[in-house]
Design an enzyme around this catalytic site. Structure first.
Site, PDB file in Angstrom:
ATOM      1  N   HIS A  47      68.308 -24.109  43.633  1.00 23.88           N
ATOM      2  CA  HIS A  47      69.102 -24.611  44.747  1.00 23.88           C
ATOM      3  C   HIS A  47      70.264 -23.652  44.948  1.00 23.88           C
ATOM      4  O   HIS A  47      71.065 -23.428  44.044  1.00 23.88           O
ATOM      5  CB  HIS A  47      69.632 -26.026  44.465  1.00 23.88           C
ATOM      6  CG  HIS A  47      70.424 -26.573  45.609  1.00 23.88           C
ATOM      7  ND1 HIS A  47      69.822 -27.223  46.654  1.00 23.88           N
ATOM      8  CD2 HIS A  47      71.742 -26.528  45.890  1.00 23.88           C
ATOM      9  CE1 HIS A  47      70.748 -27.568  47.524  1.00 23.88           C
ATOM     10  NE2 HIS A  47      71.918 -27.159  47.075  1.00 23.88           N
ATOM     11  N   CYS A  48      70.347 -23.060  46.118  1.00 21.91           N
ATOM     12  CA  CYS A  48      71.385 -22.065  46.406  1.00 21.91           C
ATOM     13  C   CYS A  48      72.617 -22.765  46.973  1.00 21.91           C
ATOM     14  O   CYS A  48      72.556 -23.405  48.020  1.00 21.91           O
ATOM     15  CB  CYS A  48      70.866 -21.035  47.395  1.00 21.91           C
ATOM     16  SG  CYS A  48      72.062 -19.727  47.748  1.00 21.91           S
ATOM     17  N   ALA A  49      73.738 -22.627  46.280  1.00 21.39           N
ATOM     18  CA  ALA A  49      74.973 -23.260  46.735  1.00 21.39           C
ATOM     19  C   ALA A  49      75.547 -22.565  47.963  1.00 21.39           C
ATOM     20  O   ALA A  49      76.211 -23.200  48.780  1.00 21.39           O
ATOM     21  CB  ALA A  49      75.994 -23.250  45.606  1.00 21.39           C
TER      22      ALA A  49
END
Length: 101
Positions: A47-49
């Site tokens: 999951h890319c912030a």
């Protein structure tokens, strides 16, 4: 033939596919549940912030292009800053800095 209700796992998963208890649905192979997005993502990497999105099978190529553009932009800024420092240093007579007269 009658349609099985959605809660009957044995009828929905005859091949014994894993079941996601959070989504209450079947999980195809190499699918993982993201706790941030609260969805199951196919071939999930992470999951890319920065993008506020999961990187998986559908958008992996877009993520690689994003990484390349960030790296290229960073190098452009660094090279530009070095040239500006050199131009400013030479404009002020940088050869004489630190010398006593």
């Amino acid at each position: 033939r009658a349609v099985a209700p959605a809660t009957d796992r044995a009828a929905l998963a005859p091949e014994r596919l894993p079941w996601c208890d959070v989504c209450n649905n079947l999980k195809p192979p190499r699918t993982h549940h993201c706790s941030t997005c609260s969805v199951c993502v196919d071939k999930m990497d992470h999951h890319c912030a920065f993008l506020h999105n999961c990187v998986g099978a559908d958008n992996l190529s877009d993520f690689v292009v994003f990484l390349f553009s960030v790296c290229a932009g960073t190098w452009f800024v660094v090279i530009y800053a070095v040239f500006e420092l050199i131009a400013t240093y030479s404009w002020r007579g940088g050869g004489d800095l630190g010398k006593d007269e």
